[in-house]
Scaffold this active site. Structure first.
Site, PDB file in Angstrom:
ATOM      1  N   SER A  57       0.833  -1.196   0.000  1.00 17.54           N
ATOM      2  CA  SER A  57       0.000   0.000   0.000  1.00 17.54           C
ATOM      3  C   SER A  57       0.867   1.245   0.000  1.00 17.54           C
ATOM      4  O   SER A  57       1.985   1.244   0.541  1.00 17.54           O
ATOM      5  CB  SER A  57      -0.874  -0.008   1.257  1.00 17.54           C
ATOM      6  OG  SER A  57      -1.522   1.236   1.433  1.00 17.54           O
TER       7      SER A  57
ATOM      8  N   TYR B  74      -3.029  -1.494   9.962  1.00 13.00           N
ATOM      9  CA  TYR B  74      -2.876  -1.696   8.522  1.00 13.00           C
ATOM     10  C   TYR B  74      -1.554  -1.127   8.017  1.00 13.00           C
ATOM     11  O   TYR B  74      -0.793  -1.802   7.312  1.00 13.00           O
ATOM     12  CB  TYR B  74      -4.063  -1.050   7.785  1.00 13.00           C
ATOM     13  CG  TYR B  74      -3.979  -1.181   6.286  1.00 13.00           C
ATOM     14  CD1 TYR B  74      -4.346  -2.371   5.665  1.00 13.00           C
ATOM     15  CD2 TYR B  74      -3.554  -0.127   5.483  1.00 13.00           C
ATOM     16  CE1 TYR B  74      -4.288  -2.506   4.289  1.00 13.00           C
ATOM     17  CE2 TYR B  74      -3.489  -0.243   4.109  1.00 13.00           C
ATOM     18  CZ  TYR B  74      -3.855  -1.438   3.508  1.00 13.00           C
ATOM     19  OH  TYR B  74      -3.782  -1.568   2.148  1.00 13.00           O
TER      20      TYR B  74
ATOM     21  N   LYS C 254       1.600  -3.322   6.523  1.00 13.15           N
ATOM     22  CA  LYS C 254       2.062  -3.175   5.136  1.00 13.15           C
ATOM     23  C   LYS C 254       3.529  -2.768   5.084  1.00 13.15           C
ATOM     24  O   LYS C 254       4.276  -3.206   4.202  1.00 13.15           O
ATOM     25  CB  LYS C 254       1.185  -2.186   4.366  1.00 13.15           C
ATOM     26  CG  LYS C 254      -0.204  -2.726   4.038  1.00 13.15           C
ATOM     27  CD  LYS C 254      -0.138  -3.966   3.150  1.00 13.15           C
ATOM     28  CE  LYS C 254      -1.517  -4.379   2.666  1.00 13.15           C
ATOM     29  NZ  LYS C 254      -1.463  -5.518   1.741  1.00 13.15           N
TER      30      LYS C 254
END
Length: 165
Positions: free
Chosen positions: A46, A81, A85
């Protein structure tokens, strides 16, 4: 934080899905990968994983900026998150070096801010916040698989080049 007792579970789930799962799957299939005539290993990361980007602008562009005081809303999902990532990026680098001598080409792919229902917000909400067509992410993956991004092996590739660490 209203739900601090759930913080560990949210973090663990983010790492289980984004890092541990990728590690286990890669380990299990590494023997088959090495035997391939043109082995390629791709991890989906991401734009929120870049440490440089986090330093410049910590929150994603669609997220409300934190206000003074405590508790702070929305910390769990974003922190879990983004850190997972970033961890996935390191996992990719580790596999890049482990499998380099076997001829395996390895990347992280950062497809961009796309209207994919990320975080359950809904594609329409994400489009209104500036998200692009999810098909562009698929096109980037195709380019990596077909060799158009071979000059960027061992890096995080984006639609426009290479994502900073």
């Amino acid at each position: 934080m209203a739900d601090a007792s759930n913080f560990r579970a949210v973090f663990n789930k983010a790492w289980d899905v984004n890092v541990s799962g990728a590690q286990v799957t890669t380990t299990v299939f590494a023997p088959l990968l090495i035997r391939s005539s043109a082995p390629r290993l791709l991890f989906l990361t991401s734009g929120l994983s870049t440490l440089n980007g986090a330093f410049d602008s910590f929150m994603p562009p669609w997220a409300p900026k934190p206000v003074s005081g405590w508790p702070k809303a929305g910390l769990m999902g974003h922190q879990g998150y983004k850190s997972a990532k970033a961890g996935l990026n390191m996992l990719m680098l580790t596999w890049h070096w482990i499998l380099h001598g076997d001829g395996v080409k390895t990347w992280c792919i950062s497809p961009g801010f796309l209207a994919t229902n990320l975080g359950g917000r809904g594609a329409d909400v994400l489009k209104a916040a500036g998200a692009g067509d999810p098909a562009t992410g698929g096109d980037l993956i195709r380019k990596v698989v077909e060799g158009e991004r071979d000059a960027d092996v061992g890096k995080v590739v984006t639609q426009d080049g290479v994502q900073p660490w």
